[in-house]
Scaffold this active site. Structure first.
Site, mmCIF file in Angstrom:
data_model
loop_
_atom_site.group_PDB
_atom_site.id
_atom_site.type_symbol
_atom_site.label_atom_id
_atom_site.label_comp_id
_atom_site.label_asym_id
_atom_site.label_seq_id
_atom_site.Cartn_x
_atom_site.Cartn_y
_atom_site.Cartn_z
ATOM 1 N N LYS A 268 0.847 -1.190 0.000
ATOM 2 C CA LYS A 268 0.000 0.000 0.000
ATOM 3 C C LYS A 268 0.886 1.244 0.000
ATOM 4 O O LYS A 268 1.755 1.397 0.854
ATOM 5 C CB LYS A 268 -0.907 -0.001 1.226
ATOM 6 C CG LYS A 268 -1.975 -1.084 1.189
ATOM 7 C CD LYS A 268 -2.853 -1.015 2.417
ATOM 8 C CE LYS A 268 -3.847 -2.147 2.433
ATOM 9 N NZ LYS A 268 -4.876 -2.018 1.383
ATOM 10 N N ARG A 344 -10.353 -11.363 0.606
ATOM 11 C CA ARG A 344 -11.228 -12.341 -0.042
ATOM 12 C C ARG A 344 -10.629 -13.742 -0.036
ATOM 13 O O ARG A 344 -11.360 -14.730 -0.075
ATOM 14 C CB ARG A 344 -11.558 -11.869 -1.467
ATOM 15 C CG ARG A 344 -10.370 -11.785 -2.390
ATOM 16 C CD ARG A 344 -10.649 -10.938 -3.619
ATOM 17 N NE ARG A 344 -10.750 -9.527 -3.292
ATOM 18 C CZ ARG A 344 -11.039 -8.586 -4.185
ATOM 19 N NH1 ARG A 344 -11.267 -8.904 -5.450
ATOM 20 N NH2 ARG A 344 -11.117 -7.319 -3.817
#
Length: 494
Positions: A268, A344
């Protein structure tokens, strides 16, 4: 904080701070009707401060007599437009204005416009949650004076039974806020599991915590691929609530549990706010907070499973690479084309595990996509499901609880974007429609016969500033919706 009902009139009420909701228009007439002392003083001060009782407008007075010491008037807008959520927001706003005063706080609203139990619950929760403040990590916190007792003045006594639900639900929300707000060196997969086990001991829940080896034995290759880049061991958490009587409905609640998300090798950067990635376990916090509330409320006829695949997403020599292919516990192979789409992957194995319990419905909560924040902002969560009944249940639960939610499409044609040349599926698709393809990915790990819903709370998990019931910081979003949904299942047949 104790929340009670008071049969006293405004003139006779005895306490420290009095809050009154005021409708827009005819302010002087309303002040006269309240039968308060010092009316001329109030009318003068209201005109002096140009208070018009518009929605969210507030004014405070120190009163010349001893009781109450302070009067807070909060605008409700026009009576014809008033909604129960307006009561929540007005209660929260005025409760914050009362900070600095301990003792007894009284609140007088137009209760007769709403069903008494709903109004009591809404306002009681709003006041308590608006006054929440997390001071655990301050070495020398400033004194935080707030009301010890809150009295709802003039409401029908039939609302009394709803008072018993306020504390369990608010305690669940506050627990979720503390879990999300804690720094990542405080809430790790291990300490998150310890917190869940402690709740199970205090509220008679069953608890299981699977270690890495046990997860390997179950073939949880997607979840463990995310965990392998961290020095901290993953912990797979499973709490169980069972009613004492016959069970008519079995539910599963699954929460994303990334106690810190660096993004992995897709690190990130820039606007991704890596320092805030402690809140990537907001889904797990909501699920654990709901477990604590449900266990205390003890709804009948249901069994609820609370599931969290907790881990960190970090970078070391063992971390998963972009391009790696892993196998989930249902046998599906996944090409990881983005290591920052890790939630996920953990949810994939958690959903397979939940399906094996044969529940009547599964709901997962996750801080899953920035795309959902772009679409719905920071006050509304996204809801994805193909089951209309489950969608209606969750929307009703969220609306009744004062939590924003909006149903989004599961566009099947978008699944084309998840096709992989080498594996069964990729973990991310094109940038466009990213929150939809995330939902479609998760759907691959749920049995078609089981009603399932996915709630993306990426925007709602954190408030940058005070808003409504939520002080700045972790919101505990989802606890109230999950608890209401579970309790609504009491009278459904299996």
């Amino acid at each position: 904080m104790e929340i009670t009902l008071s049969s006293a009139g405004l003139k006779d009420w005895d306490g420290s701070v009095l809050i009154i909701g005021i409708f827009e228009g005819e302010l002087e007439k309303q002040i006269q009707s309240f039968a308060l002392p010092y009316k001329s003083y109030l009318n003068h001060r209201i005109k002096e401060q140009n208070f018009n009782a518009k929605v969210g407008e507030i004014t405070c007075f120190d009163l010349p007599e001893n009781s109450p010491r302070k009067l807070i008037l909060v605008g409700l807008g026009e009576a014809k437009d008033l909604l129960i959520n307006d009561l929540r927001n007005a209660a929260a706003l005025s409760a914050r204005a009362s900070v600095g005063n301990n003792g007894k706080l009284g609140i007088y609203f137009p209760w007769d416009l709403f069903e008494p139990e709903s109004a009591t619950k809404a306002v009681g929760e709003a006041i308590r949650l608006a006054l929440f403040k997390d001071l655990r990590f301050k070495s020398n916190p400033d004194p935080f004076l707030k009301a010890d007792v809150v009295e709802l003045i003039g409401i029908n006594k039939s609302a009394e039974k709803s008072l018993s639900t306020i504390s369990p639900i608010c305690s669940g929300v506050e627990l979720a806020r503390e879990l999300v707000g804690a720094p990542p060196n405080s809430i790790t997969p291990t300490t998150l599991a310890e917190a869940a086990v402690q709740i199970s001991k205090e509220y008679s829940l069953e608890a299981k915590v699977l270690n890495k080896e046990e997860c390997e034995a179950k073939g949880m290759g997607a979840y463990l691929a995310v965990a392998q880049g961290s020095d901290l061991e993953p912990k797979f958490i499973h709490l169980i609530y069972k009613t004492k009587g016959p069970i008519k409905r079995r539910l599963a609640m699954v929460g994303k549990g990334l106690t810190f998300d660096s993004g992995g090798y897709n690190l990130k950067v820039g606007a991704a706010q890596i320092d805030m990635m402690k809140f990537d376990m907001g889904g797990s916090a909501a699920v654990i907070g709901a477990a604590r509330a449900i266990a205390e409320l003890q709804p009948a006829n249901i069994e609820v499973h609370f599931i969290v695949a907790a881990c960190e997403n970090m970078i070391n020599g063992s971390a998963v690479h972009p391009g790696d292919i892993v196998k989930a516990s249902n046998g599906k192979t996944i090409e990881i084309n983005n290591t920052d789409a890790e939630g996920r992957l953990t949810l994939a194995d958690a959903l397979v595990y939940a399906c094996a319990l044969e529940p009547d419905a599964i709901v997962d909560l996750a801080t899953l996509t920035g795309a959902c924040v772009i679409a719905l902002g920071d006050e509304i969560a996204g809801l994805w499901t193909e089951n209309d009944q489950l969608a209606a249940e969750l929307i009703n639960a969220a609306n009744d609880s004062g939590e924003g939610i909006w149903r989004m499409p599961l566009q099947r044609s978008y699944k084309e974007g998840l096709k992989s040349m080498l594996a069964d599926i990729k973990n991310t698709g094109p940038r466009a429609g990213g929150s939809i393809t995330a939902g479609l990915f998760l759907q691959e790990f749920v049995q078609k016969s089981i009603p399932w819903a996915h709630i993306d709370i990426a925007g709602t998990v954190w408030a940058e500033k005070d808003r409504g019931l939520d002080p700045a910081g972790a919101t505990g979003y989802g606890v109230r919706t999950l608890v209401k949904w579970a309790c609504d299942q009491e009278n459904k047949s299996g």
